[in-house]
Design a protein around this motif. Structure first.
Motif, PDB file in Angstrom:
ATOM      1  N   ASP A 159       0.828  -1.210   0.000  1.00 27.35           N
ATOM      2  CA  ASP A 159       0.000   0.000   0.000  1.00 27.35           C
ATOM      3  C   ASP A 159       0.858   1.254   0.000  1.00 27.35           C
ATOM      4  OD1 ASP A 159      -2.272  -1.519  -0.005  1.00 27.35           O
ATOM      5  OD2 ASP A 159      -2.655  -1.335   2.149  1.00 27.35           O
ATOM      6  N   HIS A 160       1.941   1.238   0.791  1.00 24.51           N
ATOM      7  CA  HIS A 160       2.844   2.386   0.824  1.00 24.51           C
ATOM      8  C   HIS A 160       3.531   2.580  -0.525  1.00 24.51           C
ATOM      9  CE1 HIS A 160       2.450   1.887   5.229  1.00 24.51           C
ATOM     10  NE2 HIS A 160       2.738   3.173   5.275  1.00 24.51           N
ATOM     11  N   ALA A 165       3.970   5.658  -5.543  1.00 25.63           N
ATOM     12  CA  ALA A 165       3.966   5.695  -7.001  1.00 25.63           C
ATOM     13  C   ALA A 165       2.923   6.677  -7.522  1.00 25.63           C
ATOM     14  CB  ALA A 165       3.695   4.294  -7.549  1.00 25.63           C
ATOM     15  N   ARG A 166       1.744   6.728  -6.891  1.00 22.40           N
ATOM     16  CA  ARG A 166       0.686   7.636  -7.342  1.00 22.40           C
ATOM     17  C   ARG A 166       1.056   9.093  -7.142  1.00 22.40           C
ATOM     18  NH1 ARG A 166      -2.725   3.887  -4.843  1.00 22.40           N
ATOM     19  NH2 ARG A 166      -3.210   5.199  -3.033  1.00 22.40           N
ATOM     20  N   HIS A 167       1.854   9.366  -6.109  1.00 18.77           N
ATOM     21  CA  HIS A 167       2.115  10.752  -5.740  1.00 18.77           C
ATOM     22  C   HIS A 167       3.604  11.098  -5.799  1.00 18.77           C
ATOM     23  CE1 HIS A 167      -2.060  11.024  -4.478  1.00 18.77           C
ATOM     24  NE2 HIS A 167      -1.893   9.912  -3.785  1.00 18.77           N
ATOM     25  N   MET A 234      -5.901  14.524  -4.277  1.00 20.18           N
ATOM     26  CA  MET A 234      -7.219  13.879  -4.207  1.00 20.18           C
ATOM     27  C   MET A 234      -7.692  13.397  -5.576  1.00 20.18           C
ATOM     28  SD  MET A 234      -9.725  17.164  -3.378  1.00 20.18           S
ATOM     29  CE  MET A 234      -8.878  17.540  -1.857  1.00 20.18           C
ATOM     30  N   LEU A 235      -7.307  14.089  -6.644  1.00 20.18           N
ATOM     31  CA  LEU A 235      -7.697  13.616  -7.967  1.00 20.18           C
ATOM     32  C   LEU A 235      -6.900  12.376  -8.372  1.00 20.18           C
ATOM     33  CD1 LEU A 235      -8.384  16.897  -9.973  1.00 20.18           C
ATOM     34  CD2 LEU A 235     -10.006  15.323  -8.905  1.00 20.18           C
ATOM     35  N   ALA A 236      -5.652  12.275  -7.924  1.00 15.89           N
ATOM     36  CA  ALA A 236      -4.899  11.043  -8.159  1.00 15.89           C
ATOM     37  C   ALA A 236      -5.555   9.868  -7.441  1.00 15.89           C
ATOM     38  CB  ALA A 236      -3.454  11.212  -7.693  1.00 15.89           C
ATOM     39  N   GLU A 237      -6.067  10.117  -6.239  1.00 14.00           N
ATOM     40  CA  GLU A 237      -6.771   9.070  -5.512  1.00 14.00           C
ATOM     41  C   GLU A 237      -8.081   8.696  -6.214  1.00 14.00           C
ATOM     42  OE1 GLU A 237      -5.767   7.371  -2.436  1.00 14.00           O
ATOM     43  OE2 GLU A 237      -3.987   8.127  -3.492  1.00 14.00           O
ATOM     44  N   ALA A 238      -8.786   9.700  -6.718  1.00 13.40           N
ATOM     45  CA  ALA A 238     -10.025   9.426  -7.439  1.00 13.40           C
ATOM     46  C   ALA A 238      -9.756   8.573  -8.674  1.00 13.40           C
ATOM     47  CB  ALA A 238     -10.704  10.735  -7.837  1.00 13.40           C
TER      48      ALA A 238
END
Length: 388
Positions: A159-160, A165-167, A234-238
């Motif tokens: 998860d980490h 990677a996303r951010h 937050m948009l990367a999470e979306a």
């Protein structure tokens, strides 16, 4: 249950004006979206608010029992398909909004801010048109804390690693500025992400899936960089929510993004970074937000500042630079009102556009916008007897 005398309502109501401005329920492919900061009761009723922010308004019109009823009536008058609400008190949600909107055919959830205040955001959708497929609550201070912990080697699980990677684009800014990390660890902003799929055989059978993100960004005028970083995160999470659902077969086609809320980013002094990022899909390192934000220090006593009280003063400290990141967002977005709405907040010393509806213009085209009332005068500063 509420005990006591029934007080008279206003001679005219916002609900009546709004009902005249919109037709009744939409049918696919039409979609009506509402975003609304309700003004939390605790901010409307504080001594500071009564003495300074809203001293134009008689105290009985600031009373929660008066305001909640009018707000619920106005929301029903919009006949929206998806409602993005901010500054929703828990008591208002549990006692008025959730039961009233449920009776009108809505499902919904509320998420409190990540602090001791008991208000937050609420997202509602028409249950005969959409069903909830996936949900993610994004607590921004937790996200940035976990991201920095992963960078420091304190978290190495899957998860980490996926979060990092996303951010990854945000890490240079975090590494460059302890003051930024400190502020990001204290600001209580959250985002709600809901993946809504059409109800098969119901009113939404011709809809595609909607990826709805609802938020209320940090308000401090000296911290535009916080708002911009929060939007990117937050948009990367979306996008991750949508991608996971598509890969799992929970939806059959990519979801259309909708990003709405109170962004606390007006156009009074030019285009802020938040709006530039959303409309262009990227934000340059030299954008003015970064220079202003580099001087921001979250130097109050540790309690989250309130929109109903005085601001903590930003200070400058030597030797703490901020390296602006290369920011992008994973969506193509356009403002539904073409940024033409003159204001959504109108008080004695301020008016400005703070509340926005952003959507993918390749999938959704605005066919109408409910304008703000055009004849507001000094006696009509918000809130007032008609507009809660």
């Amino acid at each position: 249950a509420v005990a006591g005398a029934v007080e008279p309502g206003p001679a005219s109501r916002a609900a009546d004006e709004r009902a005249d401005a919109v037709p009744t329920w939409t049918t696919p492919p039409r979609l009506r979206v509402v975003t609304y900061n309700l003004l939390a009761d605790q901010y409307a009723a504080s001594d500071y608010a009564k003495a300074h922010l809203f001293n134009h308004c008689p105290p009985h019109h600031l009373d929660p029992a008066y305001r909640r009823s009018l707000a619920a009536q106005e929301l029903l008058a919009y006949a929206g398909d998806i409602l993005f609400l901010q500054e929703v008190d828990e008591k208002a949600f549990e006692g008025v909004l959730e039961p009233v909107l449920a009776a009108a055919g809505y499902d919904g959830r509320m998420t409190a801010k990540a602090s001791t205040v008991r208000e937050g955001s609420a997202l509602f959708w028409r249950a005969d048109r959409f069903k909830l497929v996936a949900w993610r609550t994004v607590v921004l201070k937790d996200l940035f804390g976990a991201l920095w912990a992963a960078e420091e080697g304190e978290g190495c699980g899957s998860d980490h690693l996926a979060l990092a990677a996303r951010h990854a684009a945000l890490l240079p800014a975090l590494a460059s500025s302890p003051a930024l990390r400190d502020a990001l660890a204290k600001v209580s902003t959250i985002a709600q992400v809901a993946l809504l799929a059409p109800v098969e055989g119901g009113g939404g059978g011709d809809d595609g899936p909607i990826l709805a993100t609802n938020t209320h960004l940090f308000f401090h005028p000296a911290a535009p960089h916080i708002r911009t970083l929060h939007v990117a995160a937050m948009l990367a999470e979306a996008a991750d929510v949508g991608a996971r659902a598509l890969a799992a077969g929970e939806i059959k086609e990519p979801a259309t993004p909708l990003f709405c809320g109170d962004l606390n980013s007006d156009l009074n002094d030019g285009i802020p970074g938040t709006v530039e990022l959303l409309r262009e899909g990227a934000l340059a390192r030299g954008f003015w937000d970064w220079g202003l934000g580099a001087g921001f220090r979250y130097d109050d006593d540790g309690a989250a500042p309130s929109e109903g009280g005085p601001l903590p003063a930003p200070t400058r400290a030597a030797g703490d630079g901020l390296a602006p990141p290369d920011l992008t967002i994973p969506f193509t977005l356009s403002p539904a009102d073409a940024l033409a709405t003159p204001y959504t907040n109108y008080v004695r010393s301020y008016s400005g556009l703070l509340d926005y509806v952003w959507a993918d213009p390749r999938a959704l085209r605005a066919v109408g916008v409910v304008p703000p009332r055009a004849d507001f005068g000094a006696a009509d500063f918000l809130p007032n007897a008609i507009y809660p």
